[in-house]
Design an enzyme around this catalytic site. Structure first.
Site, PDB file in Angstrom:
ATOM      1  N   GLY A   1      40.202 104.300  91.735  1.00  0.00           N
ATOM      2  CA  GLY A   1      39.688 104.695  90.429  1.00  0.00           C
ATOM      3  C   GLY A   1      39.119 106.096  90.460  1.00  0.00           C
TER       4      GLY A   1
ATOM      5  CD  GLU B   1      41.437 108.732  89.357  1.00  0.00           C
ATOM      6  OE1 GLU B   1      41.590 108.477  90.570  1.00  0.00           O
ATOM      7  OE2 GLU B   1      40.860 109.766  88.963  1.00  0.00           O
TER       8      GLU B   1
ATOM      9  CD  GLU C   1      41.633 107.029  93.966  1.00  0.00           C
ATOM     10  OE1 GLU C   1      41.595 105.788  94.040  1.00  0.00           O
ATOM     11  OE2 GLU C   1      40.621 107.741  93.848  1.00  0.00           O
TER      12      GLU C   1
ATOM     13  CD  GLU D   1      43.986 102.890 106.683  1.00  0.00           C
ATOM     14  OE1 GLU D   1      44.694 101.930 107.074  1.00  0.00           O
ATOM     15  OE2 GLU D   1      42.973 103.288 107.277  1.00  0.00           O
TER      16      GLU D   1
END
Length: 230
Positions: A47, A63, A67, A116
């Site tokens: 997020g 997002e 990510e 990660e």
């Protein structure tokens, strides 16, 4: 365009809970390991902050892609979390979403502020950053409830699937066994599955038929008051 207000205002973020089934049909959730403070090195739900020019869903999708590399997924708003002190940086309100994907077909990659990204079984979730354990538990409860009356579970399966895979999906998400005969009678009685005329390949047991979900027919039936219920 800049705006000036005479009162303090909270920051706005979005958080995205991503559910998937692995090859053994175990329900998992995708988490990122934070690479920046606060909670640096701790696992969290993907997020980030909403940009001025974005609506909420646009921010959630951005997002997710930034990510994790995930895009083109089923996404639904879950709940708004705004408890005082939930973010040590500032007064922050977050709008949570949950996404459903076919884990086998999606590749993930950590980027931006994620060190990660990895999949965790929902029975083995570590202590998460912020209030993310609370958000995740609400998402699991919503998924278990909604999968019973809307066919969102098909988002977790390959496009072509067997009846055994479909039953295992529901048993996994609902966390309880289902009677095989009753399940098949109910699901086939809805007439929402397309027999592809194909069977499984490279299996040790007798090859089972492969089906597809008829989304077009479901949407037509829904307009006429059809009730999907497992």
């Amino acid at each position: 365009m800049s705006h000036t207000y005479d009162y303090p205002r909270p920051a706005l973020t979005v958080d995205c809970i991503i559910f998937g089934l692995d090859a053994q049909q175990e329900l998992k959730v995708m988490l990122i390991q934070r690479d920046i403070p606060p909670f640096q090195g701790q696992w969290a739900i993907p997020g980030g902050f909403v940009r001025i020019e974005e609506n909420l869903e646009e921010a959630a999708l951005r997002e997710l892609q930034e990510e994790t590399g995930i895009k083109d997924v089923y996404l639904e708003q879950l709940y708004t979390f705004g408890a005082l002190g939930r973010d040590p940086r500032d007064r922050t309100v977050t709008v949570a979403y949950y996404a459903l994907i076919n884990l086998v077909e999606q590749k993930i990659q950590a980027s931006t502020d994620a060190r990660e990204a990895d999949w965790f079984a929902i029975s083995k979730i570590p202590a998460l950053a912020f209030d993310h354990n609370q958000i995740l538990q609400m998402a699991i409860a919503r998924l278990r409830n909604k999968i019973r009356y809307e066919p969102i579970g098909f988002e977790l399966l390959p496009k072509k699937f067997t009846l055994s895979q479909l039953q295992k999906l529901y048993e996994t998400v609902l966390d309880r066994p289902l009677d095989k005969r009753n399940f098949r009678k109910k699901i086939l009685g809805m007439d929402l599955l397309i027999d592809t005329g194909k069977v499984e390949h490279n299996v040790a047991h007798r090859a089972a038929k492969l089906y597809e979900f008829d989304e077009t027919k479901y949407l037509q039936l829904k307009q006429n008051g059809f009730n999907f219920e497992i």
